[in-house]
Design a protein around this motif. Structure first.
Motif, PDB file in Angstrom:
ATOM      1  N   HIS A 214       0.812  -1.210   0.000  1.00  0.00           N
ATOM      2  CA  HIS A 214       0.000   0.000   0.000  1.00  0.00           C
ATOM      3  C   HIS A 214       0.852   1.270   0.000  1.00  0.00           C
ATOM      4  O   HIS A 214       0.439   2.289  -0.529  1.00  0.00           O
TER       5      HIS A 214
ATOM      6  N   ASN B 118       1.863   1.743  -3.648  1.00  0.00           N
ATOM      7  CA  ASN B 118       0.699   2.320  -4.341  1.00  0.00           C
ATOM      8  C   ASN B 118       0.549   3.807  -4.081  1.00  0.00           C
ATOM      9  O   ASN B 118       0.346   4.604  -4.998  1.00  0.00           O
ATOM     10  N   TYR B 119       0.618   4.145  -2.800  1.00  0.00           N
ATOM     11  CA  TYR B 119       0.467   5.535  -2.362  1.00  0.00           C
ATOM     12  C   TYR B 119       1.531   6.410  -3.022  1.00  0.00           C
ATOM     13  O   TYR B 119       1.245   7.485  -3.551  1.00  0.00           O
TER      14      TYR B 119
ATOM     15  N   GLU C 201       3.409   5.819  -5.775  1.00  0.00           N
ATOM     16  CA  GLU C 201       3.277   5.927  -7.231  1.00  0.00           C
ATOM     17  C   GLU C 201       2.114   6.834  -7.609  1.00  0.00           C
ATOM     18  O   GLU C 201       2.229   7.662  -8.520  1.00  0.00           O
ATOM     19  N   ASN C 202       0.999   6.697  -6.899  1.00  0.00           N
ATOM     20  CA  ASN C 202      -0.155   7.558  -7.193  1.00  0.00           C
ATOM     21  C   ASN C 202       0.149   9.024  -6.952  1.00  0.00           C
ATOM     22  O   ASN C 202      -0.270   9.892  -7.706  1.00  0.00           O
ATOM     23  N   LYS C 203       0.878   9.283  -5.856  1.00  0.00           N
ATOM     24  CA  LYS C 203       1.193  10.673  -5.543  1.00  0.00           C
ATOM     25  C   LYS C 203       2.037  11.278  -6.678  1.00  0.00           C
ATOM     26  O   LYS C 203       1.793  12.412  -7.101  1.00  0.00           O
TER      27      LYS C 203
ATOM     28  N   LEU D  60       2.269  10.203  -9.875  1.00  0.00           N
ATOM     29  CA  LEU D  60       1.491  10.290 -11.120  1.00  0.00           C
ATOM     30  C   LEU D  60       0.505  11.457 -11.056  1.00  0.00           C
ATOM     31  O   LEU D  60       0.298  12.166 -12.041  1.00  0.00           O
ATOM     32  N   ARG D  61      -0.072  11.690  -9.867  1.00  0.00           N
ATOM     33  CA  ARG D  61      -1.001  12.815  -9.713  1.00  0.00           C
ATOM     34  C   ARG D  61      -0.272  14.150  -9.876  1.00  0.00           C
ATOM     35  O   ARG D  61      -0.818  15.096 -10.439  1.00  0.00           O
TER      36      ARG D  61
ATOM     37  N   THR E  53       0.193  14.768 -13.604  1.00  0.00           N
ATOM     38  CA  THR E  53      -1.021  15.227 -14.295  1.00  0.00           C
ATOM     39  C   THR E  53      -1.470  16.598 -13.786  1.00  0.00           C
ATOM     40  O   THR E  53      -1.807  17.458 -14.589  1.00  0.00           O
TER      41      THR E  53
ATOM     42  N   TYR F  95       5.558   6.285 -16.344  1.00  0.00           N
ATOM     43  CA  TYR F  95       4.581   7.182 -16.974  1.00  0.00           C
ATOM     44  C   TYR F  95       4.811   7.255 -18.491  1.00  0.00           C
ATOM     45  O   TYR F  95       3.875   7.123 -19.274  1.00  0.00           O
TER      46      TYR F  95
END
Ligand code: SF4
Ligand code: ZN
Ligand code: ZN
Lengths: 65, 318
Positions: free
Chosen positions: B23, B26-27, B29-31, B33-34, B37, B68
């Motif tokens: 987790h 995940n956290y 990588e999402n941060k 990628l966000r 964007t 990405y």
């Protein structure tokens, strides 16, 4: 317990029965936001209890310049 | 402590949440990628150059840019600068070569020695100006080379491994010195004015703390040896870094607070200093042609200074 402090490339043998990560860092004068603590190969958090036979690594997170 | 999202044991705690290994990854990588964007760091027709050194931040930013870009079919490659710091950069470059082979990433390495005639160690030895610390020389040459080489290799964006800690430090350093105009050039996309000589710099790790970055590298199994430049202790940055860490220990979340506060005033800062800057027409360095504010750029001035020193040294030996 055997402790390796990465930043100073120093090894310590500490005669302690049991100590929490937070207290160990306090004793060593190390700030929590600057290190990651690894116990027997696994990352552990501040509340983890460390025991006599554990092998501890204190990894530095600050970048080298 | 248990993971907030599952029954596994937590390896990370921050902002009121605890995460297990999976987790956390995940956290993280999402941060990133966000961030890419949210600020539009990469566009479909970009050619991305990732500035790398082999340290944890540069491997993390390289990995995330790869992730990405490969998903969005954007071209990218890695670029490293070898300043010539024995016992430090040679090790991190070894880690980097291994990483790039493993992930099949194109890597270019250019050195101070090739481009400026000498290693940082030797330059330091000669002791250019007495008041100049090695970090000043290192910083000017490295910044110049990254831009020049990225440009030469056709890059339209330069992604760097700058993280939350770096940004908080830079903002405080500029503020302590009263250099608000320097703050205007910080942010997730650096620079004030578009200029064809300057490759825009972007920071995918903008909201990633140093600790998160090292943890990610560790959990992903990237080989990063701890390595500190022998010159770091001499820098103003090291002082500010230690102070911010002391504050963060007493007040968790302080680094985030500093950077978020900065982001709130950034648009106004940019506007103010962009208007001020556009009143001056752009100048180009007489020696190398790069954009600069004076007659010749900082890197060229340093190079000339070095040449003079060399001549003096040679003459004194004869
Ligand atoms: S600490 Fe100074 S000399 Fe060392 S790599 Fe960083 S800027 Fe260069
Ligand atoms: Zn979990
Ligand atoms: Zn120049």
């Amino acid at each position: 317990m055997n402790i390796f402090i990465e930043k100073e490339n120093k090894r310590l043998a500490l005669a302690k029965h049991a100590i929490r990560v937070a207290d160990l860092l306090l004793d060593l004068g190390i700030k929590d936001s600057t290190v990651i603590v690894v116990k027997n190969g696994t990352v552990v958090l501040e509340d983890e209890l460390l025991e006599q036979e554990d092998d501890i690594q204190i990894l530095s997170v600050v970048s080298g310049g | 402590m248990q993971c907030t999202k599952c029954a596994e044991k937590a390896v990370y705690t921050g902002q009121g949440q605890n995460f297990c290994k999976n987790h956390f990854i995940n956290y993280f990588e999402n941060k990133v990628l966000r961030t890419i964007t949210r600020f539009g760091l990469f566009a479909p027709d970009d050619q991305v150059c990732v500035a790398t050194s082999g340290g944890k931040d540069s491997l993390s930013v390289l990995y995330m840019t790869m992730k990405y870009c490969r998903e969005h079919h954007i071209a990218f490659f890695a670029l490293a600068i070898d300043e010539g710091i024995a016992g430090y950069r040679d090790h991190t470059l070894d880690d980097l070569r291994l990483f790039c082979t493993q992930y099949d990433i194109k890597l270019e390495i250019v050195s101070f020695k090739d481009r400026f005639g000498d290693t940082l160690d030797n330059i330091r030895e000669k002791g250019i100006e007495k008041n100049k610390k090695p970090c000043t020389v290192c910083g000017i040459f490295r910044r110049t080379l990254l831009n020049r080489e990225a440009k030469r290799l056709g890059a339209t964006k330069l992604a760097t491994g700058h993280n939350l800690d770096d940004e908080a430090q830079s903002f405080l350093m500029n503020t302590l010195l009263g250099n608000m105009s320097h703050n205007a050039s910080l942010g997730p996309i650096t620079g004030l004015n578009q200029n064809d000589k300057f490759v825009p710099r972007v920071k995918p790790l903008y909201f990633i703390s140093e600790k998160e970055s090292r943890l990610f590298a560790l959990l992903k199994g990237f080989k990063v040896e701890f390595n500190e430049c022998p010159n770091i202790g001499l820098s103003f940055r090291a002082t500010v870094r230690d102070e911010i860490n002391a504050i963060e220990s007493k007040l968790p979340g302080a680094k985030n607070g500093i950077v978020n506060a900065f982001l709130e005033i950034l648009p106004e800062l940019k506007e103010k200093y962009r208007a001020e800057k556009s009143r001056h027409t752009f100048q180009y360095c007489k020696r190398c042609g790069d954009a600069c504010s004076g007659e010749i750029c900082n890197a060229c001035r340093l190079e000339e200074e070095l040449c003079r020193k060399e001549t003096v040294l040679r003459n004194s030996k004869e």
